[in-house]
Write a protein that holds these residues in place. Structure first.
Motif, PDB file in Angstrom:
ATOM      1  N   ALA A  11       0.834  -1.187   0.000  1.00 53.00           N
ATOM      2  CA  ALA A  11       0.000   0.000   0.000  1.00 53.00           C
ATOM      3  C   ALA A  11       0.870   1.239   0.000  1.00 53.00           C
ATOM      4  N   PRO A  12       0.348   2.367  -0.518  1.00 51.70           N
ATOM      5  CA  PRO A  12       1.122   3.615  -0.488  1.00 51.70           C
ATOM      6  C   PRO A  12       1.515   3.966   0.929  1.00 51.70           C
ATOM      7  N   SER A  13       2.744   4.457   1.091  1.00 53.93           N
ATOM      8  CA  SER A  13       3.251   4.731   2.428  1.00 53.93           C
ATOM      9  C   SER A  13       2.445   5.791   3.145  1.00 53.93           C
ATOM     10  N   THR A  14       1.788   6.677   2.409  1.00 54.29           N
ATOM     11  CA  THR A  14       1.051   7.760   3.041  1.00 54.29           C
ATOM     12  C   THR A  14      -0.262   7.295   3.635  1.00 54.29           C
ATOM     13  N   THR A  15      -0.743   6.120   3.205  1.00 47.57           N
ATOM     14  CA  THR A  15      -2.031   5.642   3.696  1.00 47.57           C
ATOM     15  C   THR A  15      -1.951   4.270   4.332  1.00 47.57           C
ATOM     16  N   ALA A  16      -0.743   3.694   4.393  1.00 47.33           N
ATOM     17  CA  ALA A  16      -0.604   2.321   4.878  1.00 47.33           C
ATOM     18  C   ALA A  16      -0.857   2.266   6.380  1.00 47.33           C
ATOM     19  N   THR A  17      -1.915   1.579   6.787  1.00 48.49           N
ATOM     20  CA  THR A  17      -2.211   1.360   8.189  1.00 48.49           C
ATOM     21  C   THR A  17      -2.708  -0.059   8.364  1.00 48.49           C
ATOM     22  N   LEU A  18      -2.451  -0.625   9.506  1.00 56.17           N
ATOM     23  CA  LEU A  18      -2.912  -1.966   9.829  1.00 56.17           C
ATOM     24  C   LEU A  18      -3.607  -1.936  11.181  1.00 56.17           C
ATOM     25  N   ALA A  19      -4.659  -2.710  11.295  1.00 58.71           N
ATOM     26  CA  ALA A  19      -5.318  -2.822  12.592  1.00 58.71           C
ATOM     27  C   ALA A  19      -4.382  -3.515  13.562  1.00 58.71           C
ATOM     28  N   VAL A  20      -4.409  -3.082  14.785  1.00 55.16           N
ATOM     29  CA  VAL A  20      -3.548  -3.664  15.806  1.00 55.16           C
ATOM     30  C   VAL A  20      -4.092  -5.023  16.230  1.00 55.16           C
ATOM     31  N   ASP A  21      -3.243  -6.037  16.206  1.00 50.99           N
ATOM     32  CA  ASP A  21      -3.622  -7.365  16.668  1.00 50.99           C
ATOM     33  C   ASP A  21      -3.844  -7.303  18.180  1.00 50.99           C
ATOM     34  N   PRO A  22      -5.034  -7.670  18.665  1.00 49.64           N
ATOM     35  CA  PRO A  22      -5.292  -7.602  20.107  1.00 49.64           C
ATOM     36  C   PRO A  22      -4.289  -8.395  20.941  1.00 49.64           C
ATOM     37  N   ALA A  23      -3.833  -9.535  20.399  1.00 50.96           N
ATOM     38  CA  ALA A  23      -2.864 -10.346  21.138  1.00 50.96           C
ATOM     39  C   ALA A  23      -1.543  -9.601  21.311  1.00 50.96           C
ATOM     40  N   LEU A  24      -1.147  -8.834  20.293  1.00 46.35           N
ATOM     41  CA  LEU A  24       0.082  -8.066  20.384  1.00 46.35           C
ATOM     42  C   LEU A  24      -0.121  -6.841  21.259  1.00 46.35           C
ATOM     43  N   ALA A  25      -1.266  -6.201  21.110  1.00 50.99           N
ATOM     44  CA  ALA A  25      -1.547  -5.019  21.923  1.00 50.99           C
ATOM     45  C   ALA A  25      -1.544  -5.370  23.407  1.00 50.99           C
ATOM     46  N   ALA A  26      -1.956  -6.602  23.727  1.00 51.60           N
ATOM     47  CA  ALA A  26      -2.004  -7.018  25.127  1.00 51.60           C
ATOM     48  C   ALA A  26      -0.617  -7.102  25.759  1.00 51.60           C
ATOM     49  N   LEU A  27       0.426  -7.181  24.929  1.00 44.81           N
ATOM     50  CA  LEU A  27       1.788  -7.248  25.448  1.00 44.81           C
ATOM     51  C   LEU A  27       2.333  -5.870  25.813  1.00 44.81           C
ATOM     52  N   THR A  28       1.663  -4.826  25.384  1.00 43.53           N
ATOM     53  CA  THR A  28       2.130  -3.479  25.685  1.00 43.53           C
ATOM     54  C   THR A  28       2.191  -3.264  27.189  1.00 43.53           C
ATOM     55  N   GLY A  29       3.305  -2.705  27.649  1.00 39.39           N
ATOM     56  CA  GLY A  29       3.443  -2.445  29.074  1.00 39.39           C
ATOM     57  C   GLY A  29       4.892  -2.392  29.500  1.00 39.39           C
ATOM     58  N   ASP A  30       5.082  -2.278  30.807  1.00 40.83           N
ATOM     59  CA  ASP A  30       6.407  -2.220  31.402  1.00 40.83           C
ATOM     60  C   ASP A  30       6.812  -3.599  31.913  1.00 40.83           C
ATOM     61  N   TYR A  31       8.060  -3.972  31.673  1.00 34.15           N
ATOM     62  CA  TYR A  31       8.576  -5.281  32.056  1.00 34.15           C
ATOM     63  C   TYR A  31       9.881  -5.123  32.838  1.00 34.15           C
ATOM     64  N   THR A  32      10.111  -6.073  33.740  1.00 37.63           N
ATOM     65  CA  THR A  32      11.369  -6.132  34.478  1.00 37.63           C
ATOM     66  C   THR A  32      12.126  -7.383  34.041  1.00 37.63           C
ATOM     67  N   ILE A  33      13.385  -7.221  33.657  1.00 37.79           N
ATOM     68  CA  ILE A  33      14.192  -8.368  33.251  1.00 37.79           C
ATOM     69  C   ILE A  33      14.411  -9.285  34.445  1.00 37.79           C
ATOM     70  N   ASP A  34      14.193 -10.576  34.237  1.00 36.07           N
ATOM     71  CA  ASP A  34      14.372 -11.583  35.282  1.00 36.07           C
ATOM     72  C   ASP A  34      15.800 -12.127  35.187  1.00 36.07           C
ATOM     73  N   PRO A  35      16.713 -11.699  36.065  1.00 42.74           N
ATOM     74  CA  PRO A  35      18.117 -12.121  35.939  1.00 42.74           C
ATOM     75  C   PRO A  35      18.321 -13.612  36.147  1.00 42.74           C
ATOM     76  N   ALA A  36      17.411 -14.260  36.863  1.00 42.84           N
ATOM     77  CA  ALA A  36      17.557 -15.695  37.113  1.00 42.84           C
ATOM     78  C   ALA A  36      17.311 -16.519  35.858  1.00 42.84           C
ATOM     79  N   HIS A  37      16.617 -15.941  34.879  1.00 49.64           N
ATOM     80  CA  HIS A  37      16.308 -16.659  33.646  1.00 49.64           C
ATOM     81  C   HIS A  37      16.779 -15.893  32.418  1.00 49.64           C
TER      82      HIS A  37
END
Length: 205
Positions: A11-37
């Motif tokens: 699609a043309p770059s000026t109009t190219a948009t995609l709906a956000v996958d709910p499964a991916l959107a659910a990953l949005t947030g703050d995370y802490t790295i787990d040093p043990a793993h």
């Protein structure tokens, strides 16, 4: 499964948009790295003929992931230099000395991201500032998103693995010794490896 929504190359770059996958959107947030793993490691050539591998056992960091806009994602990592482990105590002691890292004066190696982008599929590039001793230089880390899961304790986790290559001399790590047969004892190129498991922070009330 890609962490960020893919661009529509047809699609043309000026109009190219995609709906956000709910499964991916659910990953949005703050995370802490787990040093043990998680692990942060390195490989460097020794005596021109073999490789020495090591890791840093103590590190902490955070990730901020955005499931719809990778440019808003970020990473911050602090590594304790004194935790270096190559399997030989004398060598580790040399690495933390003034010849190399000077851990007493500069106890931390840090990375602060400045941008993020999708390279294709589940592969991403995080670019930022790597500080070793008193030198800060840009570094790009290519990472593969390994997916997400809920562990037995109810924590939502995400996983990444990847690496980068640096020249240690760019950060002022120039110690070396000449070999009688030619060449030097320690290679300049260092391969960095990252295997990261991070836990999503609970929503604030």
């Amino acid at each position: 499964m890609a962490l960020f929504n893919r661009k529509n190359n047809d699609a043309p770059s000026t109009t190219a948009t995609l709906a956000v996958d709910p499964a991916l959107a659910a990953l949005t947030g703050d995370y802490t790295i787990d040093p043990a793993h998680s692990s942060i490691g390195f490989t460097v050539r020794h005596a021109m003929v073999t490789n020495v591998r090591g890791s840093f056992g103590e590190h902490e960091g955070t990730l901020k992931l955005d499931g719809s806009d990778p440019s808003r994602s970020s990473a911050s990592i602090d590594v304790k230099i004194a935790s270096v482990d190559t399997g030989i105590a004398d060598r580790d002691g040399h690495l933390v000395s003034g010849d190399f890292f000077d851990a007493e004066t500069f106890p931390l190696m840090t990375f602060r991201s400045t941008s993020a982008e999708q390279l294709g599929g589940d592969t991403y590039r995080i670019t930022g500032d790597l500080t070793i001793k008193d030198v800060t230089r840009p570094l790009s880390i290519d990472l593969e998103f390994n997916g997400s899961a809920t562990d037995p304790y109810g924590n939502q986790r995400v996983g990444f693995e990847g690496g980068a290559e640096i020249l240690r001399s760019d950060w002022g790590l120039t110690y070396n010794a000449a070999l009688e047969t030619g060449g030097v004892l320690v290679g300049d190129k260092v391969k960095l490896t990252f295997d990261i498991s991070a836990i999503k922070a609970a929503p604030q009330a």
